[in-house]
Design an enzyme around this catalytic site. Structure first.
Site, PDB file in Angstrom:
ATOM      1  CB  CYS A 105      -0.963  -0.055   1.175  1.00 19.79           C
ATOM      2  SG  CYS A 105      -2.400   1.017   1.024  1.00 19.79           S
ATOM      3  CG  HIS A 106      -0.576   4.992   1.419  1.00 14.32           C
ATOM      4  ND1 HIS A 106      -1.795   4.363   1.478  1.00 14.32           N
ATOM      5  CD2 HIS A 106      -0.772   6.155   0.759  1.00 14.32           C
ATOM      6  CE1 HIS A 106      -2.702   5.112   0.888  1.00 14.32           C
ATOM      7  NE2 HIS A 106      -2.113   6.217   0.441  1.00 14.32           N
ATOM      8  CB  ALA A 107       4.596   0.367   3.076  1.00 10.98           C
TER       9      ALA A 107
END
Length: 172
Positions: A105-107
């Site tokens: 995801c946003h990682a």
């Protein structure tokens, strides 16, 4: 092959996505790995919904040589994580040592800040696609992408395939 002798770090910061931290932690533990949740100065972090992730250690106090992989969960936590040089350095050091670096995801923001995706095939949540491309990544919209030691996925629904790829990398 077993992963029972493997030590995997999962990074934590406030506003982490619940499934993206706890699902890999539990899957890795079930597969036999030792899992340590690493923070940056606090004993515990809370998800957007208030779930707690207790920290085992501070990232600054961990020798990356003692780790076999790192997992970076998404949510808004990665935006905070990349403000901690100890976390960014840990991710960069593991990537340079050719150990699995897995994010979802946003990682992908942490992979960008660690400068490890240039020329590599990666994925993430579509809203940070431009960040990934601008950092030199070859972004694709796929459930899980494995490019050497980098493992990336898009969203919580990708977690089963993400964890299978991570465990396979640890078995190698």
């Amino acid at each position: 092959m077993s992963i029972k002798d493997k030590h995997v770090a999962i990074l934590a910061e406030d506003d982490y996505q619940e499934l993206e931290l706890h699902y890999p932690r539990l899957r890795l533990m079930e597969a036999g790995a030792r899992v340590s949740v690493l923070g940056a100065g606090k004993d515990a972090y809370h998800s957007k919904k208030g779930y707690t992730a207790e920290c085992d250690a501070d990232a600054a106090d961990v020798d990356p040589a003692d780790l076999d992989a790192v997992v970076i969960p998404g949510g808004m936590a990665p935006d905070k994580m990349r403000g901690h040089e100890s976390m960014v350095r840990l991710v960069r050091t593991l990537a340079e040592a050719n150990k699995p670096v897995a994010w979802i995801c946003h990682a992908g923001w942490m992979a960008v800040s660690a400068d490890i995706i240039r020329g590599r095939k990666v994925t993430s949540v579509s809203s940070i696609r431009d960040d990934m491309v601008n950092a030199g990544g070859d972004w694709v919209d796929e459930t899980v992408v494995v490019d050497g030691n980098l493992i990336s996925s898009r969203v919580p629904g990708d977690l089963p395939e993400f964890c299978k790829a991570l465990i396979k990398a640890l078995e190698a």
